[in-house]
Write a protein that holds these residues in place. Structure first.
Motif, PDB file in Angstrom:
ATOM      1  N   PHE A  54       0.835  -1.201   0.000  1.00  0.00           N
ATOM      2  CA  PHE A  54       0.000   0.000   0.000  1.00  0.00           C
ATOM      3  C   PHE A  54       0.872   1.255   0.000  1.00  0.00           C
ATOM      4  O   PHE A  54       0.487   2.285  -0.564  1.00  0.00           O
ATOM      5  N   SER A  55       2.047   1.199   0.635  1.00  0.00           N
ATOM      6  CA  SER A  55       2.950   2.352   0.644  1.00  0.00           C
ATOM      7  C   SER A  55       3.395   2.702  -0.776  1.00  0.00           C
ATOM      8  O   SER A  55       3.408   3.874  -1.167  1.00  0.00           O
ATOM      9  N   LYS A  70       1.815   1.959  -3.491  1.00  0.00           N
ATOM     10  CA  LYS A  70       0.628   2.359  -4.246  1.00  0.00           C
ATOM     11  C   LYS A  70       0.283   3.825  -4.036  1.00  0.00           C
ATOM     12  O   LYS A  70      -0.193   4.505  -4.951  1.00  0.00           O
ATOM     13  N   THR A  71       0.529   4.356  -2.840  1.00  0.00           N
ATOM     14  CA  THR A  71       0.111   5.724  -2.499  1.00  0.00           C
ATOM     15  C   THR A  71       1.268   6.713  -2.445  1.00  0.00           C
ATOM     16  O   THR A  71       1.053   7.873  -2.074  1.00  0.00           O
ATOM     17  N   ARG A  72       2.462   6.322  -2.821  1.00  0.00           N
ATOM     18  CA  ARG A  72       3.599   7.240  -2.747  1.00  0.00           C
ATOM     19  C   ARG A  72       3.398   8.451  -3.656  1.00  0.00           C
ATOM     20  O   ARG A  72       3.708   9.587  -3.277  1.00  0.00           O
ATOM     21  N   VAL A 124       0.617   9.864  -4.441  1.00  0.00           N
ATOM     22  CA  VAL A 124      -0.373  10.750  -3.818  1.00  0.00           C
ATOM     23  C   VAL A 124       0.304  11.660  -2.800  1.00  0.00           C
ATOM     24  O   VAL A 124       0.050  12.868  -2.738  1.00  0.00           O
ATOM     25  N   ARG A 162      -6.271   5.338   6.409  1.00  0.00           N
ATOM     26  CA  ARG A 162      -4.969   4.737   6.684  1.00  0.00           C
ATOM     27  C   ARG A 162      -4.010   5.840   7.116  1.00  0.00           C
ATOM     28  O   ARG A 162      -4.129   7.000   6.692  1.00  0.00           O
ATOM     29  N   LEU A 171      -4.533   9.244   5.256  1.00  0.00           N
ATOM     30  CA  LEU A 171      -5.154   9.133   3.943  1.00  0.00           C
ATOM     31  C   LEU A 171      -6.578   8.624   4.092  1.00  0.00           C
ATOM     32  O   LEU A 171      -6.862   7.800   4.971  1.00  0.00           O
ATOM     33  N   ARG A 231     -10.088   7.268   1.683  1.00  0.00           N
ATOM     34  CA  ARG A 231     -10.514   6.824   0.367  1.00  0.00           C
ATOM     35  C   ARG A 231     -11.743   7.618  -0.067  1.00  0.00           C
ATOM     36  O   ARG A 231     -12.741   7.672   0.652  1.00  0.00           O
ATOM     37  N   ARG A 283     -10.176   6.955  -5.343  1.00  0.00           N
ATOM     38  CA  ARG A 283      -8.791   7.376  -5.160  1.00  0.00           C
ATOM     39  C   ARG A 283      -8.549   7.675  -3.673  1.00  0.00           C
ATOM     40  O   ARG A 283      -9.484   7.862  -2.897  1.00  0.00           O
ATOM     41  N   TRP A 284      -7.255   7.742  -3.312  1.00  0.00           N
ATOM     42  CA  TRP A 284      -6.848   8.082  -1.951  1.00  0.00           C
ATOM     43  C   TRP A 284      -6.358   9.526  -1.936  1.00  0.00           C
ATOM     44  O   TRP A 284      -5.641   9.947  -2.843  1.00  0.00           O
ATOM     45  N   GLN A 285      -6.746  10.265  -0.876  1.00  0.00           N
ATOM     46  CA  GLN A 285      -6.330  11.654  -0.732  1.00  0.00           C
ATOM     47  C   GLN A 285      -5.946  11.931   0.717  1.00  0.00           C
ATOM     48  O   GLN A 285      -6.377  11.239   1.649  1.00  0.00           O
TER      49      GLN A 285
END
Length: 371
Positions: free
Chosen positions: A271-272, A274-276, A278, A326, A349, A351, A359-361
């Motif tokens: 997951f790290s 995947k969201t780097r 962002v 998260r 973060l 969803r 998306r994640w923000q």
């Protein structure tokens, strides 16, 4: 003249059958002969078979009253049992616990006022200028008892300025007295090497040295800043706090105490990764004052001070977990003031979903690592 004989009124129809039955029974049952009192002459004689062995009498009023009273008492007992409970008639409840006694410790010491007075006094005490000695005396007089000597403790020489004042702990000593710790950042002449000159040095060499320039003699010494601690004695008197006497300069610790290491957390590396992207986009906009354009809906994240640009995201890891929120840790390198500075942030973060995409923000960002 003979009185006419009046026949007795016939018994009611319902009662006649009972009287007839009683008469027949009386005739069949032997018993001692009864002597009837002789009726006076001329008195009417009752007809044969009309005698009744008993008669119906109304209940006396006293008996009725007793029955009513008994019923009232019975219903009163039932009502009392319903209200108080039968259990309370046989078990005595425990006595209630006494309320805790409140001890009046008197008014609390005015800590905030003591800190304010000590901070103002400390600034005045460690600020001096030989060109204007009265300025220091007037400033000290505000927080000292009337008539106290305000020039004591300084020889009216030199120059020093206080830049920062931080009041700290207040130690209450009793009798309305306390000691206040104040830390100050001061600026003054840089310390000079006070080592004595070598007396054995060849005096002939000194004669050969060129004379110093008069301009160098008049040059001001270099200034330096340093932290100083000051403990100020105060007392509460006449409704306010005043300084009772000379304070004392104390040292400032060079380091803090040892602290336990934070507990290690498991990271979700997939997951790290995947969201780097962002997180990198957020911090780039964060420094530019445009964090609202990439933050989650409803998030309120003030912009950073101007002059900061993102160097790189040195590390980004997300804690193990699940759900729509998260939390991870970002180690960020900023370019500011011609230098690079490393900072650590805890980033939340969330969803965000719509009919077209998900998306994640970033919803929250806090400085410092808090495990």
């Amino acid at each position: 003249m003979a009185q006419p004989t009046v026949a007795p009124a016939p018994a009611p129809a319902g009662l006649q059958q009972w009287t007839d039955a009683a008469a027949r029974l009386q005739g069949q049952t032997p018993g001692p002969a009864r002597t009837e009192p002789a009726a006076p002459e001329g008195a009417p004689r009752p007809a044969a078979g009309s005698q009744v062995p008993w008669k119906i009498e109304d209940e006396k009023s006293g008996s009725k009253f007793a029955v009513k009273v008994g019923r009232g008492v019975l219903w009163g007992v039932v009502a009392l049992a319903a209200i108080t409970g039968i259990r309370s008639w046989f078990w005595t409840p425990a006595p209630p616990k006494p309320a805790p006694t409140k001890v009046d410790s008197g008014p609390q010491y005015p800590v905030q006022e003591a800190q304010a007075v000590a901070a103002r006094f400390a600034r005045s005490y460690l600020t001096w200028d030989e060109a204007d000695p009265q300025a220091r005396a007037g400033a000290l007089a505000r927080d000292m008892p009337r008539g106290a000597e305000t020039a004591a403790g300084w020889n009216s020489k030199g120059h020093q300025e206080v830049l920062v004042v931080l009041p700290s702990t207040v130690s209450v000593l009793g009798d309305k007295r306390a000691r206040v710790r104040v830390d100050l950042l001061v600026s003054g002449p840089a310390p000079t090497d006070s080592a004595p000159a070598d007396k054995d040095k060849d005096k002939g060499d000194k004669k050969d040295e060129p004379k110093k320039d008069d301009a160098k003699k008049d040059a001001k010494p270099a200034s330096a800043t340093r932290w100083m601690g000051l403990e100020v004695p105060v007392v509460q008197a006449s409704g306010r706090v005043v300084v009772t006497g000379e304070p004392g300069i104390v040292g400032v610790p060079n380091s803090g105490p040892s602290v336990p290491a934070p507990a290690a957390k498991s990271n979700d590396m997939e997951f790290s990764d995947k969201t780097r992207g962002v997180v990198e986009e957020f911090f780039s906009k964060y420094a530019a004052g445009e964090s609202d354009s990439v933050a989650a809906p409803g998030a309120s994240i003030p912009a950073l001070p101007s002059g900061m640009t993102l160097g790189t995201i040195r590390n980004w890891t997300v804690d193990e977990g699940s759900g729509t929120d998260r939390v991870g840790t970002a180690v960020v390198i900023w370019n500011v003031g011609g230098a690079e500075i490393e900072q650590t942030y805890r980033v939340k973060l969330t969803r965000v979903s719509s009919a077209q995409a998900e998306r994640w923000q970033v919803a929250e960002v806090h400085g410092g690592f808090t495990p």
